[in-house]
Structures are given as C-alpha cells and as structure tokens.
Design an enzyme around this catalytic site. Sequence first.
Site, mmCIF file in Angstrom:
data_model
loop_
_atom_site.group_PDB
_atom_site.id
_atom_site.type_symbol
_atom_site.label_atom_id
_atom_site.label_comp_id
_atom_site.label_asym_id
_atom_site.label_seq_id
_atom_site.Cartn_x
_atom_site.Cartn_y
_atom_site.Cartn_z
ATOM 1 N N GLY A 163 -34.914 31.019 61.848
ATOM 2 C CA GLY A 163 -34.033 31.510 60.795
ATOM 3 C C GLY A 163 -32.669 31.893 61.344
ATOM 4 O O GLY A 163 -32.564 32.409 62.458
ATOM 5 N N ARG B 164 -36.509 23.928 60.356
ATOM 6 C CA ARG B 164 -37.896 23.901 60.806
ATOM 7 C C ARG B 164 -38.169 22.535 61.412
ATOM 8 O O ARG B 164 -37.751 21.515 60.867
ATOM 9 C CB ARG B 164 -38.846 24.135 59.630
ATOM 10 C CG ARG B 164 -38.561 25.400 58.832
ATOM 11 C CD ARG B 164 -38.939 26.654 59.580
ATOM 12 N NE ARG B 164 -38.645 27.856 58.816
ATOM 13 C CZ ARG B 164 -38.720 29.080 59.315
ATOM 14 N NH1 ARG B 164 -39.074 29.260 60.570
ATOM 15 N NH2 ARG B 164 -38.443 30.132 58.554
ATOM 16 N N GLY C 217 -35.674 33.948 67.514
ATOM 17 C CA GLY C 217 -36.681 34.997 67.561
ATOM 18 C C GLY C 217 -37.859 34.637 68.447
ATOM 19 O O GLY C 217 -37.794 33.696 69.245
ATOM 20 N N ASP C 218 -38.967 35.375 68.281
ATOM 21 C CA ASP C 218 -40.099 35.168 69.182
ATOM 22 C C ASP C 218 -40.737 33.785 69.035
ATOM 23 O O ASP C 218 -41.230 33.211 70.007
ATOM 24 C CB ASP C 218 -41.150 36.271 69.015
ATOM 25 C CG ASP C 218 -41.623 36.439 67.578
ATOM 26 O OD1 ASP C 218 -41.186 35.677 66.691
ATOM 27 O OD2 ASP C 218 -42.439 37.343 67.343
ATOM 28 N N SER D 41 -39.096 31.021 68.429
ATOM 29 C CA SER D 41 -38.217 30.155 69.213
ATOM 30 C C SER D 41 -38.490 30.313 70.704
ATOM 31 O O SER D 41 -38.450 29.334 71.466
ATOM 32 C CB SER D 41 -36.755 30.483 68.918
ATOM 33 O OG SER D 41 -36.457 30.299 67.547
ATOM 34 N N THR E 148 -32.336 37.693 65.297
ATOM 35 C CA THR E 148 -33.130 37.661 64.067
ATOM 36 C C THR E 148 -32.873 38.942 63.285
ATOM 37 O O THR E 148 -32.784 40.021 63.883
ATOM 38 C CB THR E 148 -34.636 37.531 64.351
ATOM 39 O OG1 THR E 148 -35.386 37.823 63.165
ATOM 40 C CG2 THR E 148 -35.091 38.477 65.446
ATOM 41 N N ASP F 216 -34.939 40.390 61.521
ATOM 42 C CA ASP F 216 -36.175 41.176 61.456
ATOM 43 C C ASP F 216 -36.258 42.233 62.550
ATOM 44 O O ASP F 216 -37.055 43.170 62.438
ATOM 45 C CB ASP F 216 -37.397 40.254 61.558
ATOM 46 C CG ASP F 216 -37.559 39.364 60.341
ATOM 47 O OD1 ASP F 216 -37.212 39.821 59.233
ATOM 48 O OD2 ASP F 216 -38.017 38.218 60.492
ATOM 49 N N ASP G 93 -37.673 42.184 65.364
ATOM 50 C CA ASP G 93 -39.077 42.328 65.765
ATOM 51 C C ASP G 93 -39.400 41.726 67.124
ATOM 52 O O ASP G 93 -40.571 41.522 67.449
ATOM 53 C CB ASP G 93 -39.989 41.710 64.702
ATOM 54 C CG ASP G 93 -39.719 40.230 64.481
ATOM 55 O OD1 ASP G 93 -38.701 39.723 64.986
ATOM 56 O OD2 ASP G 93 -40.525 39.580 63.787
ATOM 57 N N MET H 142 -36.117 41.499 53.158
ATOM 58 C CA MET H 142 -36.856 40.558 53.995
ATOM 59 C C MET H 142 -37.741 41.291 54.999
ATOM 60 O O MET H 142 -37.493 42.440 55.341
ATOM 61 C CB MET H 142 -35.903 39.598 54.694
ATOM 62 C CG MET H 142 -35.368 38.526 53.765
ATOM 63 S SD MET H 142 -34.415 37.283 54.644
ATOM 64 C CE MET H 142 -34.423 35.963 53.424
ATOM 65 N N ARG I 52 -41.462 39.455 56.323
ATOM 66 C CA ARG I 52 -42.776 38.940 55.934
ATOM 67 C C ARG I 52 -43.900 39.585 56.735
ATOM 68 O O ARG I 52 -44.999 39.787 56.228
ATOM 69 C CB ARG I 52 -42.830 37.416 56.101
ATOM 70 C CG ARG I 52 -42.046 36.655 55.049
ATOM 71 C CD ARG I 52 -42.214 35.163 55.196
ATOM 72 N NE ARG I 52 -41.628 34.670 56.435
ATOM 73 C CZ ARG I 52 -42.321 34.157 57.458
ATOM 74 N NH1 ARG I 52 -43.638 34.078 57.385
ATOM 75 N NH2 ARG I 52 -41.709 33.716 58.540
ATOM 76 N N GLY J 268 -31.400 56.399 51.340
ATOM 77 C CA GLY J 268 -32.075 57.558 50.769
ATOM 78 C C GLY J 268 -33.193 57.183 49.818
ATOM 79 O O GLY J 268 -33.408 57.859 48.796
ATOM 80 N N GLN K 242 -29.212 38.514 52.753
ATOM 81 C CA GLN K 242 -29.351 39.363 53.941
ATOM 82 C C GLN K 242 -29.152 38.599 55.235
ATOM 83 O O GLN K 242 -28.841 39.178 56.274
ATOM 84 C CB GLN K 242 -30.738 40.007 53.962
ATOM 85 C CG GLN K 242 -31.009 40.926 52.789
ATOM 86 C CD GLN K 242 -32.496 41.117 52.560
ATOM 87 O OE1 GLN K 242 -33.101 42.032 53.105
ATOM 88 N NE2 GLN K 242 -33.114 40.246 51.768
#
Length: 321
Positions: A12, A73, A103-104, A106, A127, A129, A131, A171, A173, A187, A253
């Site tokens: 992504g 992809r 990301g992970d 990749s 990314t 995310d 993460d 976002m 998942r 808040g 986003q």
Amino acid sequence: MTKTLGIVTSGGDAPGMNAAIRAVTRVAYAKGFCVLGFERGWDGLLTNQFRKLTPRNVGGIIQQGGTILRTLRCPGFEDPGGVKRAAETLAANDVEALVVIGGDGSFRGALDLSSKSGVSTVGIPATIDNDVFGTDETIGFDTAVNTAVGTIDKIRDTAISHERVFIVEVMGRKRGFLALEVGICVGAEVILIPEKPWSLDQVIRIMEENNQKGKRAGIIVAAEGIGDINLLAKEMQGQTESEVRLSTLGYAQRGGSPTARSRFLASLFAEKAVEVICNDENNKAIGLQDGKIVSLPLIDAATKRKDIDLQLVNLAGILAT
C-alpha cells in the site's frame, strides 16, 4: 566501477514514499551509486521495467503523496519461479543492493528475493498502519493521523449541532495503531481496535452515561478490522435514543502531501539505509527507536509482531469523561 542500487516501493502507498525515493537517490549518488527505480513494485522486477533515477529527476517530489514508481499487488511474485525471475532481473542489471520501501509484507518478499539473488537488501518502513516491528514510527503514519484528525474535527461540528453519535471508521484491517492515536487526538468517547476486546453493551453503556452527563453528541473511532461496522451502527441505533451515523474515511488517509514529520523521517531513514549498504550489511531494516535511527535484522521487522500500548485506551477513556 560504479555500483548499482535498486529501489522498489511495494504494498500500500504511504505519504512520504516519494520523499524516501528522493533521499535514497541523492544520498546514493553522493556515495557513487547508479540508481534504478523498479516500477509497480515487484512487478517491475518480473517484467524488467525500471527508470534511472538521478538527483535531478527526483527533484520536486518531496511534497507529493503516493509513489512516482507506483505500486500494485503482484501475485506473480509469489508464484513458483516468480522470485527466481526477479533475481534474474537484478543480475541482468548488475544490481548489487536493493532498497525496499513498504511494510512487513514487502519485507518478507525482500527476504525471499535476497535468499535467491544474494543481493544486499535493506527495508525502509513506510505504511500508515505503523505496525512494523522495530520502529516506533513508520513513514506516512503521521500524515495519515493528521488527515483523519482534520476530517473528524469537522464531523464533530455536525455531531454537536445535531446531537448525534458518529462512528468513524479509519484504516487498520489487522492493527489499531492509527485508530488509537487518532481517537486520542480527536477526543473520541470510544476507541475500538482489534487488539482489545469490546462489546456492544459496553459501547452503549458509555454513550448512555455520557448522555446522562449532558453529552448528547459523541465520536466513536473504530479500526476497520474490528468487524462489521455497518452492523454495529444499526445495532446501536436500535438500542439507544441517540441518532447514530457512520462515516468511513477510506483511502483519503493514504493520500495527500506528507507532513513535515513524514518527510523528515523519510530523509533520515534513507540516509541510514545507504549507510548500511555501504557498510556491506545485508538484510537489514531501518527503524526509529527512542529517538534514534537504527538498523535491525530484516527478518525481525518482517516477522515479529509490534506491541500496541493498550494503556493508551484507558487514557483515552479518562480524557473523554
């Protein structure tokens, strides 16, 4: 003899990928490398499609979202023979080092490719995310947080005006880093993430308690990975007196001009990536730990799970009272 370095953006897109491409190219050129940017992620390695990158043709991209190399992809990369074909492309172009920005997922692809090709591989985490194991922050995360916060601030204006409860889906998942930080920053009365169990009764109880305090409007920030958010909105509407509305922020986003923070991080990560390559270190990932730019084993960044601070959920609850 000039060495050749390749760049791939995979998975992504994230704001700041272009800033990373620019910085890797310019730092690598300063070190005497020729730089090739493979197009459309792993597909560029399967089809041998690339562009030569120079300090001049990466000018003017630091502020652009997305990736000039594009990404998609690529199931063919995972097919039998796909990684071998990518390795042959690297060999045909005399690529001695490869920087993978993603990301992970990749990074796992990069590990497979490195084992088949012998090419020195370095991962730069990018990314929204946030993460990836081994880094406190990824490129694009700060931008995505700011994008979501700006939109939800506007939604709250309507929520207050109409005394409504808005469930805002962001976002995430599998992980809730984005939802958690966004929720605290806006808040939110409730934050729902995949890592923390929750129930409809619990959410309704919190909103009813707020209603009794005179808070008839509210924001619930939910990561997309918590389940069927449309069903949550319908069930809440049936069990509470408040009007409940659902707003999905979606792909906005992932786009937009990267924040100063995302650009700065991309530049620092890129410099460290080229340094690692020049030191002949193989299969490394770049990360931010306790304010310092570090390198760590790529296999750790690709396979280990990054912990989320669930105490922040409790803090969010206190701040929303």
